[in-house]
Design a protein around this motif. Structure first.
Motif, mmCIF file in Angstrom:
data_model
loop_
_atom_site.group_PDB
_atom_site.id
_atom_site.type_symbol
_atom_site.label_atom_id
_atom_site.label_comp_id
_atom_site.label_asym_id
_atom_site.label_seq_id
_atom_site.Cartn_x
_atom_site.Cartn_y
_atom_site.Cartn_z
ATOM 1 N N GLU A 203 -30.136 24.606 -28.877
ATOM 2 C CA GLU A 203 -28.736 24.799 -28.499
ATOM 3 C C GLU A 203 -28.494 26.200 -27.938
ATOM 4 N N ARG A 204 -29.180 27.178 -28.450
ATOM 5 C CA ARG A 204 -28.994 28.550 -27.963
ATOM 6 C C ARG A 204 -29.863 28.843 -26.731
ATOM 7 N N SER A 205 -31.123 28.479 -26.801
ATOM 8 C CA SER A 205 -32.036 28.820 -25.714
ATOM 9 C C SER A 205 -31.655 28.132 -24.403
ATOM 10 N N TRP A 206 -31.056 26.945 -24.485
ATOM 11 C CA TRP A 206 -30.675 26.193 -23.295
ATOM 12 C C TRP A 206 -29.150 26.120 -23.152
ATOM 13 N N GLU A 207 -28.453 27.116 -23.705
ATOM 14 C CA GLU A 207 -26.988 27.126 -23.712
ATOM 15 C C GLU A 207 -26.382 26.992 -22.320
ATOM 16 N N THR A 208 -26.830 27.790 -21.373
ATOM 17 C CA THR A 208 -26.236 27.790 -20.035
ATOM 18 C C THR A 208 -26.302 26.409 -19.406
ATOM 19 N N LEU A 209 -27.419 25.743 -19.570
ATOM 20 C CA LEU A 209 -27.594 24.424 -18.969
ATOM 21 C C LEU A 209 -26.810 23.352 -19.729
ATOM 22 N N LEU A 210 -26.794 23.415 -21.048
ATOM 23 C CA LEU A 210 -26.116 22.406 -21.860
ATOM 24 C C LEU A 210 -24.602 22.520 -21.793
ATOM 25 N N HIS A 211 -24.091 23.729 -21.649
ATOM 26 C CA HIS A 211 -22.650 23.973 -21.771
ATOM 27 C C HIS A 211 -21.835 23.344 -20.656
ATOM 28 N N GLY A 212 -22.323 23.372 -19.442
ATOM 29 C CA GLY A 212 -21.528 22.887 -18.314
ATOM 30 C C GLY A 212 -20.470 23.893 -17.913
ATOM 31 N N ARG A 213 -19.424 23.426 -17.226
ATOM 32 C CA ARG A 213 -18.348 24.310 -16.782
ATOM 33 C C ARG A 213 -17.001 23.715 -17.177
ATOM 34 N N ASP A 214 -16.229 24.477 -17.949
ATOM 35 C CA ASP A 214 -14.929 24.007 -18.419
ATOM 36 C C ASP A 214 -13.932 23.885 -17.275
ATOM 37 N N GLY A 215 -12.986 22.991 -17.440
ATOM 38 C CA GLY A 215 -11.898 22.830 -16.479
ATOM 39 C C GLY A 215 -10.567 23.216 -17.116
ATOM 40 N N GLY A 216 -9.472 22.783 -16.516
ATOM 41 C CA GLY A 216 -8.164 23.106 -17.067
ATOM 42 C C GLY A 216 -7.046 22.435 -16.296
ATOM 43 N N ARG A 217 -5.862 22.363 -16.933
ATOM 44 C CA ARG A 217 -4.668 21.805 -16.298
ATOM 45 C C ARG A 217 -3.514 22.779 -16.452
ATOM 46 N N GLN A 218 -2.789 23.019 -15.363
ATOM 47 C CA GLN A 218 -1.579 23.830 -15.423
ATOM 48 C C GLN A 218 -0.401 22.869 -15.462
ATOM 49 N N ILE A 219 0.346 22.882 -16.549
ATOM 50 C CA ILE A 219 1.429 21.922 -16.734
ATOM 51 C C ILE A 219 2.765 22.637 -16.897
ATOM 52 N N GLU A 220 3.823 21.934 -16.603
ATOM 53 C CA GLU A 220 5.181 22.447 -16.794
ATOM 54 C C GLU A 220 5.772 21.775 -18.020
ATOM 55 N N VAL A 221 6.385 22.564 -18.884
ATOM 56 C CA VAL A 221 6.961 22.044 -20.118
ATOM 57 C C VAL A 221 8.408 22.469 -20.228
ATOM 58 N N ASP A 222 9.168 21.738 -21.064
ATOM 59 C CA ASP A 222 10.553 22.122 -21.308
ATOM 60 C C ASP A 222 10.618 23.056 -22.509
ATOM 61 N N ALA A 223 11.817 23.377 -22.935
ATOM 62 C CA ALA A 223 11.995 24.343 -24.013
ATOM 63 C C ALA A 223 11.408 23.864 -25.332
ATOM 64 N N ARG A 224 11.234 22.548 -25.464
ATOM 65 C CA ARG A 224 10.695 21.994 -26.710
ATOM 66 C C ARG A 224 9.186 21.782 -26.623
ATOM 67 N N GLY A 225 8.590 22.212 -25.490
ATOM 68 C CA GLY A 225 7.149 22.099 -25.341
ATOM 69 C C GLY A 225 6.678 20.757 -24.837
ATOM 70 N N ARG A 226 7.607 19.889 -24.399
ATOM 71 C CA ARG A 226 7.227 18.588 -23.881
ATOM 72 C C ARG A 226 6.770 18.712 -22.430
#
Length: 639
Positions: A203-226
């Motif tokens: 898991e450590r020695s091959w971390e770069t290859l195993l980990h992959g690349r994370d993604g993300g989402r930019q979302i709009e929420v209201d005052a209640r976090g919805r």
């Protein structure tokens, strides 16, 4: 009078107008200054605050690559796990929030606060993970009370699932949350607080290859976090998968052979360097390290005198004992100091100057030649041979087998062992090397140290007539769809250059160790495959208790190295049983079990499979059944 009064009133009006003008100008100037301050000086900060009030960046973790064994069996995969994260900009009362979370999650408040403080510097746009691996009940409780938990996000992250529990734990390693020290390294530029990273093993020695690349989402929420809408999205890229050289059935048989004993075993293909089994016993549960380690379990690991967290196969450095006589014998043959007819007389001890060096057989072995010296592991024969050779020649032949340096197995922190010579002692201690130092070294004692991986590579090179292959653990890299990205071929570390005749003579002695009467390795004998091997006992400083017994930590280590089949070698095995005392009775049976499982597995794989029924031996059962049917070989003499 009226004129003066009008003039006075006119002047007063002008003063009022002037005052008002000055006031208005000052007010206007202040407004302009404030606008300049807000729009120019504080623009970035205010824009960030404005965006954080309505926009959130939700990380989407990449799926970590799967780890397979050589036959395609899944060793490590992923399962969903939920984490609690916070967006600090949306929290007005931090203390109240932490108090609620501490209550709902049953986590000490100081632990939550510590993670909050550590994450602030890196979390302007990213949530700070406060707790990982929460239960379903805790998740439901948080959702029910979301109105009173401003700024809280529930994230789903894949975490590791080790399909066979503790099997091959030291080899596979474990993952854990990335630390502050790790986040400061260039290699972790794409990581954020709360992310998982390999901590040990594959898991450590091959971390770069195993980990992959994370993604993300930019979302709009209201005052209640919805969530109102998704502004933008970057898809994660899953990590590549690894196909290891390990055979799960063989690994299982090897670990089972140790029972409660501490030690290590390495099984290797003698013609490729592929590691077929890699054991460090006792093991540990790698899944515990991905979440909150139970304090009682952590204490148990730390206090266990068998040291379950230590990777003994990779980092354990042991005097090889009589297994090292293989090197001394080859050196003697190649240098012409002995041949297959040279004999010595063993009376149970050998005197050099004022020192007496004893044989394990107190009564002595009588007259012995090379073959018998190997078969019965006569110390006196090798004391005399070592004296004639000298330490520098012995060390030179040991280095022909790449001993005394890491073999580059592909895991971090591999130990080098130690092959001493006269120059080493002068440099290390500032003292001259004496013949009294050579005699223990000739039988693998004194300063000589080897790891189980090195022991396996050494006996593997003897088996294949002199080629040292680099031991390796990864067979190929594949993508998420199973397409091969890279395949690893055998790599030669060195060729010993030792003559076939010398190797043949030593092999004959190793065959006798296991198969002839008086041999020290009879407990590794198989009835349908010829096994050759060598026992060893690695001395530990002896101390006895008040009753005269030797406490566990002062008992000798037991070693055994072997290969099979003798005529056309395929597999080499090295076994070390810590404080097992005798190689013939403690280590040889484990090696025998490993070899039996290997050959029974080959038989099962070659048999046709009837429709609707899978062969039991593919799961390791066949090897056990075969072991039950066989009669144990006769007890052998020990060192």
């Amino acid at each position: 009078m009226n004129g003066h009064r009008l003039i006075h009133e006119s002047q007063g009006a002008k003063r009022h107008i002037a005052y008002l003008s000055i006031f208005a100008a000052a007010l206007f100037f202040l407004l302009l200054t404030r606008l300049w301050y807000l729009q120019i000086v504080k623009s970035d900060e205010l824009q960030s605050q404005s965006e954080s009030n309505r926009l959130r960046l939700v990380p989407v973790a990449a799926s970590r690559g799967t780890i397979f064994d050589r036959n395609g069996g899944v060793l490590v995969t992923n399962r969903p796990s939920f984490s609690v994260a916070v967006i600090p900009q949306e929290v007005k009362d931090r203390d109240a929030l932490l108090d609620r979370l501490s209550k709902y999650l049953d986590i000490d408040r100081s632990e939550l606060l510590d993670k909050w403080e550590k994450g602030k510097g890196r979390a302007r746009y990213f949530p700070i993970v406060l707790a990982s691996g929460i239960t379903r009940d805790q998740l439901e409780l948080l959702e029910e009370n979301r109105l009173w938990l401003p700024g809280i996000e529930i994230e789903m992250k894949p975490v590791r699932q080790y399909e066979s529990g503790t099997l091959a734990a030291h080899l596979l390693g474990y993952i854990g949350e990335v630390s502050e020290e790790e986040l400061k390294k260039d290699t972790t530029s794409g990581y954020n607080s709360g992310d998982y990273i390999g901590k040990s093993g594959i898991e450590r020695s091959w971390e770069t290859l195993l980990h992959g690349r994370d993604g993300g989402r930019q979302i709009e929420v209201d005052a209640r976090g919805r969530v109102l809408r998704t502004i933008s999205e970057t898809a994660p890229v899953g990590g590549s998968s690894l196909v290891l050289t390990i055979d799960t059935a063989l690994q299982t048989a090897a670990e089972k052979g140790f029972g409660e004993q501490a030690g290590a075993a390495v099984a290797m293909d003698v013609n490729t360097g592929e590691i077929l089994a890699f054991v460090s016993n006792p093991g540990f549960d790698p899944a515990l390290f991905a979440g909150r380690m139970p304090p009682d379990k952590w204490k148990e690991y730390l206090e266990d005198k068998r040291h379950p967290l230590e990777n003994k196969a990779l980092k354990g450095q042991y005097p090889p004992g009589s297994t090292f006589k293989i090197i001394t014998a080859l050196a003697g043959l190649e240098e012409g100091v002995v041949d297959d007819h040279t004999s010595s007389v063993c009376r149970g001890a050998y005197v050099l100057g004022n020192n007496t060096f004893r044989c394990w057989e107190k009564r002595g072995h009588g007259t012995v030649n090379l073959k018998r010296a190997l078969k019965e592991s006569c110390d006196v024969y090798f004391y005399q041979l070592g004296e004639k050779l000298g330490i520098d020649r012995i060390a030179a032949y040991a280095r022909k087998f790449a001993l005394g340096a890491p073999l580059g197995i592909g895991l971090e922190n591999e130990k080098a062992g130690l092959i001493p010579d006269s120059a080493w002692k002068e440099k290390r201690f500032g003292k001259k090397w004496f013949q009294g130092d050579t005699l223990p070294a000739a039988i693998g004692q004194g300063y000589v140290l080897m790891t189980p991986v090195q022991l396996a590579a050494m006996i593997g090179a003897v088996a294949n007539d002199g080629t040292v292959y680099r031991p390796h653990l990864v067979k190929r890299i594949i993508d998420q769809e199973g397409r091969i990205l890279q395949e690893f071929k055998p790599e030669v570390v060195t060729r010993t250059g030792i003559s076939p005749r010398s190797i043949r003579l030593v092999k004959e002695g190793l065959l006798a160790v296991v198969n002839e009467g008086g041999g020290t390795g009879g407990q590794a004998r198989l009835y349908d495959v010829r096994v050759a091997g060598k026992t060893g006992t690695s001395q530990v400083v002896k101390q006895r208790d008040k009753k005269g017994a030797i406490p566990y930590q002062y008992r000798d280590h037991a070693l055994f190295v072997a290969f099979a089949p003798y005529d056309k070698p395929e597999i080499a095995v090295a076994v070390v049983v810590e404080h097992g005392e005798h190689g013939g009775s403690a280590a040889a049976p484990i090696a025998g079990n490993i070899l039996r499982a290997y050959f029974e597995g080959k038989k099962a794989a070659s048999k046709p499979v009837k429709a609707g029924k899978a062969p039991a031996s593919e799961e390791g059962d066949g090897a056990e059944q075969a072991g039950e049917e066989q009669t144990s070989p006769p007890a052998s003499k020990e060192e």
